[in-house]
Every structure is written in structure tokens, then in C-alpha cells.
Design an enzyme around this catalytic site. Structure first.
Site, PDB file in Angstrom:
ATOM      1  N   CYS A   1     -18.115  39.617 -28.526  1.00  0.00           N
ATOM      2  CA  CYS A   1     -18.355  38.264 -28.093  1.00  0.00           C
ATOM      3  C   CYS A   1     -17.527  37.388 -29.034  1.00  0.00           C
ATOM      4  O   CYS A   1     -17.367  37.009 -30.136  1.00  0.00           O
ATOM      5  CB  CYS A   1     -19.557  37.940 -28.697  1.00  0.00           C
ATOM      6  SG  CYS A   1     -20.457  36.211 -28.666  1.00  0.00           S
TER       7      CYS A   1
ATOM      8  N   CYS B   1     -18.457  33.963 -30.307  1.00  0.00           N
ATOM      9  CA  CYS B   1     -19.280  33.911 -31.573  1.00  0.00           C
ATOM     10  C   CYS B   1     -18.185  34.312 -32.734  1.00  0.00           C
ATOM     11  O   CYS B   1     -18.261  33.668 -33.720  1.00  0.00           O
ATOM     12  CB  CYS B   1     -20.312  35.179 -31.531  1.00  0.00           C
ATOM     13  SG  CYS B   1     -21.238  35.253 -29.953  1.00  0.00           S
ATOM     14  N   ASP B   2     -17.422  35.477 -32.808  1.00  0.00           N
ATOM     15  CA  ASP B   2     -16.934  35.926 -33.950  1.00  0.00           C
ATOM     16  C   ASP B   2     -15.290  35.603 -33.853  1.00  0.00           C
ATOM     17  O   ASP B   2     -14.824  35.712 -34.889  1.00  0.00           O
ATOM     18  CB  ASP B   2     -16.990  37.427 -33.616  1.00  0.00           C
ATOM     19  CG  ASP B   2     -18.560  37.949 -33.723  1.00  0.00           C
ATOM     20  OD1 ASP B   2     -19.239  37.472 -34.130  1.00  0.00           O
ATOM     21  OD2 ASP B   2     -18.600  39.188 -33.167  1.00  0.00           O
TER      22      ASP B   2
END
Ligand SMILES: Cc1cc2nc3c(=O)[nH]c(=O)nc-3n(C[C@H](O)[C@H](O)[C@H](O)COP(=O)(O)OP(=O)(O)OC[C@H]3O[C@@H](n4cnc5c(N)ncnc54)[C@H](O)[C@@H]3O)c2cc1C
Length: 386
Positions: free
Chosen positions: A212, A215-216
Site C-alpha cells: 500500500c 499508506c506507507d
């Protein structure tokens, strides 16, 4: 009440969902943005032993990721045994659209989903959903969610692990040991990211290996990252990460298969190095990923890349593991539907990426979701509610 802290980043939808879960359960918590607070980021990595967000601490317990099962265990409430008219599995574009249509037909509607938004959450920019010239996946899905929340729809965050028929109703069990019953069911559970298929993948997931990037990604500011894949998702990620990371290595199995638009954009970026015709054969590092081994597919020669992070963007597989023997599927494990979203099991409909419909797009998933809801409505009127 236990002391709860949520370590998150701004664009991380799983962080938003974790907070939404805690809000709904009435849990007070402290929110820490590790995208801007470097000290807190360091602390989070130390206590959790990995780089992924969200991390939730509940007193001394550390929960990594949006673990709905664990959160249900700690803060969830018992489900009642009422029978819903329609149960929708999945809250991506297909499931959320189906829910709005069901609610507008005054069907009692329950969505069970692991997250809200599905794959679209992983999209940095969407330029082909009508009505929006350009919008992030997160933003678009927030709008879908808001529209669902305005309707009389119940949304439970959980993972379905089994479905069976008992008399006239379908019985659904989840990994949190909740049982739900519905007259009709709509499968809208989409797809999940494909594994790289190399040793130690599990070990490095969240410890440098990520599926992801939205997200990261912010945690790899100024670092060197690799992106595996040659399609639209991989190119989108490479373009976005080139603005965050110092250096980006794009590792492509054969040649680029992305839209011209992305290829044109990516070609002008100087800090992306592309390795065509290469596959990842190994991941290295002790507790964190520090590099990968690449193999050239024609000559078989290998080389090492030193990396801080690796994003796998190599495709998606249908979430149908719990359906084997229950329903007809094709050789790619996609649910077979007819032109009106009917599956092989009367009373069960399917829509979106989980089905054998060839084109996998948000607008198509949403449209199929609407169709499935209207068919489910007709079914409930005819046989589900005698
Ligand atoms: C990086 C990326 C970029 C993309 N960009 C675009 C774009 O620009 N334009 C476009 O049109 N499309 C794009 N797509 C494709 C688009 O996102 C998908 O076609 C669309 O999301 C499919 O919607 P869906 O509702 O069928 O499935 P999904 O989006 O996959 O949603 C499935 C839902 O079901 C839930 N679920 C799964 N298994 C279970 C279970 N067992 N129990 C409970 N819940 C479960 C999931 O948590 C999720 O909420 C992109 C996809 C990716 C990955």
C-alpha cells in the site's frame, strides 16, 4: 478504559478506518501523525518492529495494521441474529453503490467489509470517474462512504470466512466469530494484491515490503525504494514515489504495459531507474529489508539492489477463497455472473472486480453494484420475503 494510541499518516485510509472503528466503539484515543513527527515515527518503528501504518497501542498491546479481527475482539459488540433483506460483502465501489440502491428500495441492508473503499484507496489519482476531472482514490471513496452513511445501512468491519444456506436464508460467518443472516446476498469483495512469490515475503511485509504505497509511501521520504510491476498501478506509484523518495527503481518483468498517459509522464522523471525484463528472486536484510536480488530473464544473470523499501504492484487476485464449492467460478477464480449479475446460486448476486466481467474499473464496478442491488430487490420481493 485502556490507554489507546493510533500512529498514522495523513493519506492512510486504513488509519482512518481504525479511527472510525474506535470512534464508533466509543474508545478514547491519542492520534500521532508519524508522517510529520519524525521522532514519533522512530518510536513507532522501535515498538512495532516495522514500518507500516497504522500501529495501535492498547496499554501494552501493539496492534499492527488495521486488524479488524483484533479490534473486534477488544472493542466489538455482539451481533444480533436479525435477518437482513440483503447482505453485501465488500465496501469497495461495487458494494457501496449496491448499498445505496438497496437502501433506496427500503431493503434492510447490511454491509460486511474488511475496509471501506477497497482497491480504489490504493489509487493516487483517478481521472476517469465521471464528474471528477481528477480525484484521489481516498477522496472519491470518502464521498461514496458519506453517501452510504446518509442512508439506513449498517456497516460492520469484519472479514467473511464462510457462507451457507439454511432454509430460506443465507448464513454468513466471519473471522471475528460473528454470524449474520440474510435473505439475499451480494458478493462485492473485489480482489487483493498478488504475492511476489519469493522466500521471506511474510517476514518483510511491513518491514520494508509494502502493498500500500499510498499508506506507507510517506515513511520513505529521502530513501531509496523499489517498485515491482509494469502496469498502471506500478507506474502511478513510481511517479508518486519519485517525489518522496531520493531514488526509485522500477522493476518490470517484461515491458511496460501502462496507459500512454502514465508512460509519457514517467519518462520525464530523472530519479527513476528502470530495470526491464527483470524479476525479483530474493529479499535480503535482518529484521528490515535492505535489498533485493534481481534476475535478468533472458540471460539469467543476477544483480543486487540496495533498497530501504519495496512496493509490490504486480496485480490482484479475486477474494473468493471462501467460495470454493459454493458457487460457479471461472479458471481465474472469479465468480461467474450473467448479464444481470445473477450467480449460479439463486438469491446470490455479484458485482465488480470479483466477477468474470472483463473490465475492472471503478465506474464499471459501481454500475454493476447498482444492477446487483436492483436484482436483489426483485428477488427479495418475489421469494425472499413471503
Ligand atoms: C493502484 C490502483 C489504481 C487504480 N486506479 C484506477 C483508476 O484510476 N480508475 C478506475 O476506474 N479504476 C482504478 N483501479 C481499479 C478499481 O480500483 C477497481 O476496479 C475497483 O475498486 C473494484 O471495485 P470492487 O468494489 O469490485 O472491489 P474492491 O475495490 O476490491 O473492494 C472489495 C471490498 O471487499 C472487501 N473484502 C474483501 N474480501 C472480503 C471478505 N472476505 N469479507 C469482507 N470484506 C471483504 C475489501 O476489504 C474491499 O472493501 C485501480 C486499482 C488499483 C489497485
Amino acid at each position: 478504559m485502556p490507554e489507546v494510541t493510533v500512529y498514522s499518516t495523513q493519506n492512510c485510509v486504513y488509519c482512518r478506518m481504525a479511527k472510525a472503528f474506535l470512534d464508533k466503539a466509543g474508545v478514547n484515543y491519542r492520534s500521532v501523525d508519524v508522517g510529520t513527527d519524525r521522532e514519533a515515527a522512530q518510536h513507532m518503528v522501535e515498538i512495532s518492529g516495522q514500518y507500516g501504518v497504522p500501529v495501535i497501542t492498547v496499554d501494552d498491546e501493539i496492534i499492527i495494521g488495521f486488524d479488524s479481527r483484533k479490534l473486534n475482539e477488544l472493542f466489538g459488540s455482539e451481533t444480533e441474529s436479525e435477518v437482513s433483506d440483503v447482505i453485501i460483502i465488500g465496501a469497495g465501489p461495487a458494494g457501496l453503490t449496491a448499498a445505496v440502491y438497496c437502501a433506496r428500495k427500503l431493503l434492510s441492508t447490511l454491509i460486511i467489509s474488511e475496509n471501506i473503499g477497497g482497491q480504489a484507496l490504493a489509487s493516487w489519482t483517478i481521472e476517469n470517474y465521471m464528474g471528477y476531472r481528477m480525484i484521489s482514490g481516498d477522496e472519491l471513496m470518502k464521498k461514496f462512504e458519506e453517501q452510504v452513511r446518509e442512508q439506513n445501512v449498517r456497516l460492520d468491519l469484519d472479514r467473511v470466512r464462510e457462507i451457507r444456506k439454511s432454509g430460506d436464508v443465507f448464513v454468513i460467518n466471519t473471522v471475528s466469530d460473528n454470524t449474520y443472516r440474510g435473505r439475499a446476498v451480494i458478493f462485492a469483495q473485489g480482489k487483493h494484491p498478488r504475492n511476489l512469490g519469493v522466500p521471506n515475503e511474510e517476514k518483510f511485509l511491513g518491514r520494508g515490503l509494502s502493498v500500500c504505497s499510498t499508506c506507507d509511501g510517506p515513511l520513505f521520504k529521502g530513501k531509496v525504494v523499489g517498485i515491482v510491476g509494469g502496469g498502471n498501478s506500478a507506474l502511478q506509484t513510481a511517479i508518486e514515489m519519485s517525489r518522496i523518495a531520493r531514488q526509485v527503481h522500477l522493476i518490470v518483468r517484461s515491458t511496460l504495459r501502462a496507459d500512454e498517459e502514465y508512460i509519457r509522464h514517467y519518462k520525464g522523471i530523472t530519479n527513476i531507474t528502470t530495470h526491464l525484463n527483470h524479476v525479483v528472486t530474493g529479499l535480503s536484510g535482518d529484521s528490515f529489508l535492505t535489498g533485493v536480488t534481481l534476475q535478468e530473464r533472458t540471460t539469467g544473470t543476477s544483480k543486487e539492489l540496495v533498497l530501504d523499501g519495496l512496493f509490490a504492484e504486480i496485480g490482484w487476485v479475486p477474494n473468493t477463497d471462501f467460495l470454493s464449492g459454493v458457487i460457479d467460478m471461472n479458471d481465474q477464480n472469479e465468480v461467474i455472473i450473467d448479464i444481470n449479475t445473477h450467480t449460479s446460486l439463486p438469491g446470490v448476486f455479484a458485482c465488480g472486480d470479483v466477477t468474470n466481467v472483463k473490465s475492472k474499473q471503478i465506474i464499471i464496478a459501481a454500475g454493476e453494484g447498482a444492477k446487483a442491488a436492483l436484482e436483489a430487490h426483485e428477488y427479495v420481493l418475489r421469494v425472499g420475503n413471503p
